[in-house]
Design a protein around this motif. Structure first.
Motif, mmCIF file in Angstrom:
data_model
loop_
_atom_site.group_PDB
_atom_site.id
_atom_site.type_symbol
_atom_site.label_atom_id
_atom_site.label_comp_id
_atom_site.label_asym_id
_atom_site.label_seq_id
_atom_site.Cartn_x
_atom_site.Cartn_y
_atom_site.Cartn_z
ATOM 1 N N LYS A 1 2.096 6.534 8.209
ATOM 2 C CA LYS A 1 1.487 7.853 7.999
ATOM 3 C C LYS A 1 1.465 8.660 9.293
ATOM 4 O O LYS A 1 1.807 9.851 9.302
ATOM 5 C CB LYS A 1 0.055 7.699 7.470
ATOM 6 C CG LYS A 1 -0.055 7.324 6.029
ATOM 7 C CD LYS A 1 -1.447 7.600 5.489
ATOM 8 C CE LYS A 1 -2.512 6.862 6.237
ATOM 9 N NZ LYS A 1 -3.859 7.118 5.661
ATOM 10 N N CYS A 2 1.056 8.036 10.364
ATOM 11 C CA CYS A 2 0.976 8.751 11.650
ATOM 12 C C CYS A 2 2.363 9.208 12.102
ATOM 13 O O CYS A 2 2.521 10.345 12.582
ATOM 14 C CB CYS A 2 0.342 7.858 12.707
ATOM 15 S SG CYS A 2 -1.389 7.451 12.382
ATOM 16 N N TRP B 1 8.708 6.775 -2.542
ATOM 17 C CA TRP B 1 8.464 7.914 -1.665
ATOM 18 C C TRP B 1 8.548 9.185 -2.518
ATOM 19 O O TRP B 1 9.202 9.222 -3.564
ATOM 20 C CB TRP B 1 9.486 7.981 -0.524
ATOM 21 C CG TRP B 1 10.817 8.541 -0.975
ATOM 22 C CD1 TRP B 1 11.824 7.870 -1.598
ATOM 23 C CD2 TRP B 1 11.241 9.899 -0.862
ATOM 24 N NE1 TRP B 1 12.859 8.705 -1.884
ATOM 25 C CE2 TRP B 1 12.531 9.972 -1.435
ATOM 26 C CE3 TRP B 1 10.664 11.056 -0.342
ATOM 27 C CZ2 TRP B 1 13.249 11.171 -1.497
ATOM 28 C CZ3 TRP B 1 11.387 12.234 -0.397
ATOM 29 C CH2 TRP B 1 12.649 12.288 -0.962
ATOM 30 N N THR B 2 7.906 10.223 -2.064
ATOM 31 C CA THR B 2 8.012 11.533 -2.709
ATOM 32 C C THR B 2 7.321 12.571 -1.835
ATOM 33 O O THR B 2 6.495 12.230 -0.975
ATOM 34 C CB THR B 2 7.368 11.525 -4.109
ATOM 35 O OG1 THR B 2 7.626 12.780 -4.747
ATOM 36 C CG2 THR B 2 5.864 11.341 -4.017
ATOM 37 N N LEU B 3 7.681 13.834 -2.054
ATOM 38 C CA LEU B 3 7.007 14.960 -1.406
ATOM 39 C C LEU B 3 6.771 16.013 -2.476
ATOM 40 O O LEU B 3 7.723 16.485 -3.107
ATOM 41 C CB LEU B 3 7.845 15.530 -0.263
ATOM 42 C CG LEU B 3 7.223 16.728 0.451
ATOM 43 C CD1 LEU B 3 5.998 16.290 1.257
ATOM 44 C CD2 LEU B 3 8.223 17.419 1.364
ATOM 45 N N GLY C 1 2.953 13.958 0.958
ATOM 46 C CA GLY C 1 4.051 13.012 1.049
ATOM 47 C C GLY C 1 3.551 11.601 0.831
ATOM 48 O O GLY C 1 2.543 11.189 1.421
ATOM 49 N N LEU C 2 4.221 10.873 -0.042
ATOM 50 C CA LEU C 2 3.842 9.483 -0.337
ATOM 51 C C LEU C 2 4.957 8.549 0.115
ATOM 52 O O LEU C 2 6.136 8.801 -0.155
ATOM 53 C CB LEU C 2 3.588 9.289 -1.826
ATOM 54 C CG LEU C 2 2.445 10.098 -2.453
ATOM 55 C CD1 LEU C 2 2.352 9.805 -3.945
ATOM 56 C CD2 LEU C 2 1.127 9.791 -1.758
ATOM 57 N N VAL D 1 0.849 -1.189 0.000
ATOM 58 C CA VAL D 1 0.000 0.000 0.000
ATOM 59 C C VAL D 1 0.883 1.237 0.000
ATOM 60 O O VAL D 1 1.957 1.255 0.616
ATOM 61 C CB VAL D 1 -0.921 0.016 1.243
ATOM 62 C CG1 VAL D 1 -1.772 1.275 1.268
ATOM 63 C CG2 VAL D 1 -1.813 -1.215 1.257
ATOM 64 N N VAL D 2 0.442 2.282 -0.714
ATOM 65 C CA VAL D 2 1.129 3.582 -0.695
ATOM 66 C C VAL D 2 0.362 4.501 0.245
ATOM 67 O O VAL D 2 -0.828 4.747 0.062
ATOM 68 C CB VAL D 2 1.208 4.191 -2.112
ATOM 69 C CG1 VAL D 2 1.830 5.580 -2.042
ATOM 70 C CG2 VAL D 2 2.024 3.287 -3.026
ATOM 71 N N ALA D 3 1.053 4.991 1.266
ATOM 72 C CA ALA D 3 0.445 5.869 2.265
ATOM 73 C C ALA D 3 0.638 7.322 1.849
ATOM 74 O O ALA D 3 1.672 7.682 1.272
ATOM 75 C CB ALA D 3 1.069 5.626 3.634
#
Length: 359
Positions: free
Chosen positions: A318-319, A287-289, A304-305, A251-253
């Motif tokens: 995520k948290c 990941w990325t922002l 953000g991923l 899963v991508v958060a």
């Protein structure tokens, strides 16, 4: 031969049959230390085998005249013989069902241990086996019940009349059982279309959870807060739902931040990468922002991923990322915290704001 001798022979035969079953059980217990099937057979079939041994031996060895030769005694003997015959059929049915469960338990135990990329296929087969054996159990019970009924001469005599009215009765039963039959068909459809499997992560009615139990008539969804949502199987064939593990558990958060224009995006991007590198929840893949939007209220939206191995890890990641970035911005770039600007005639003229705006 006297009646007493008959009873002694019958009692000895039953005791011998039970003793043979006990010897076989002990041999299977010993073999079960190395052979998983033997262990499952002991767990599932011990009591059914005792029941079969006792009822079949009694049925084969008992004759109505053992109670006496008068009309009343023979009638009682015939009734006992019929009851034991029915009990033998029930015991055999019980044994067949439990033996089939023992064989499938062996397969299901191995499927539960499958991890990694093959886990999705293993869960699909696990779901299908569970549903098929429920259908097979129902079919065996129905057949056994029919055999019990037709063991009575009175029922066999009514067979022709029953067959003549079978069409009308079948139509009535079909109409009455339409919801149940619809759920059974829906359950098989879900299992063999691979749309839903045990332990799948789904979102239903805005509730996130895992498929804990999938039967022919209902589905039990274990929610994130340990509540249970029970839905009919037909719900999943008639309503849309999200399946987060349809083709895999990865899963991508996504984490969203709304901040001021003064935020240093490059610095925040570097800090995000540094943080997730040290996190065991990140699967070291994506990941990325990015700046994804400028909101009407004057704030900038950052997204953000981060990818994770499964939905539970994605939620915790995520948290953690949200908490870290909020702390990082507050401590290092307080000017980037969300703020709302108001332009007044005085501010446009360059007049300093004092005493509520009055000079």
């Amino acid at each position: 031969m006297s009646s007493t001798a008959h009873w002694l022979i019958l009692a000895g035969s039953i005791a011998g049959a039970i003793l043979l079953v006990e010897l076989a059980r002990r041999m299977l217990v010993r073999a079960g230390r190395k052979w998983d099937l033997a262990r499952h057979l002991v767990e599932r079939c011990t009591w059914p085998m005792f029941a079969v041994a006792a009822t079949l031996t009694f049925s084969l060895g008992f004759i109505p005249s053992m109670l006496g030769i008068s009309r009343e005694e023979l009638a009682v003997g015939a009734m006992i013989e019929r009851v034991v015959e029915v009990a033998s059929i029930a015991a055999l049915t019980w044994l067949i069902i439990q033996a089939s469960y023992a064989f499938t338990d062996l397969i299901m135990d191995r499927l539960v241990q499958v991890e990694g990329e093959r886990n999705r296929r293993a869960r699909r087969i696990l779901t299908q086996i569970g549903l098929v054996r429920r259908v097979a159990t129902a079919a065996v019970i129905i057949i056994a019940f029919g055999v019990m009924l037709f063991s009575f001469p009175q029922v066999r005599a009514l067979g022709a009349g029953l067959l003549a009215s079978a069409g009308i009765a079948g139509a009535i039963i079909g109409i009455a059982a339409q919801p149940t039959l619809g759920n059974m068909v829906a359950g098989l459809q879900l299992a063999f279309s691979d749309a839903l499997r045990l332990d799948d992560v789904v979102v239903v009615e805005e509730e996130w959870g895992r498929i804990e139990e999938l039967t022919l008539t209902y589905v039990v969804l274990r929610l994130w807060d340990e509540r249970r949502l029970v839905l009919p199987v037909s719900y999943f064939t008639q309503n849309p739902f999200e399946n987060w593990t349809r083709h895999g558990s990865r899963v991508v958060a996504a984490v969203y931040l709304r901040v001021d224009w003064a935020v240093p995006v490059d610095k925040l991007r570097e800090e995000l990468y540094r943080f997730i590198q040290d996190s065991p929840l990140w699967d070291q893949k994506d990941w990325t922002l990015q700046v994804t939007d400028v909101l009407p209220n004057g704030l900038v939206e950052l997204r953000g991923l981060m990818s994770a191995a499964d939905s539970a890890s994605a939620w915790d990641l995520k948290c953690d990322v949200r908490e870290h970035l909020v702390t990082y911005i507050r401590e290092n770039y307080p000017d980037a915290l969300p703020r709302f600007r108001i332009e007044t005639p005085e501010s446009r003229a360059g007049v300093p704001w004092r005493n509520g705006g009055r000079g």
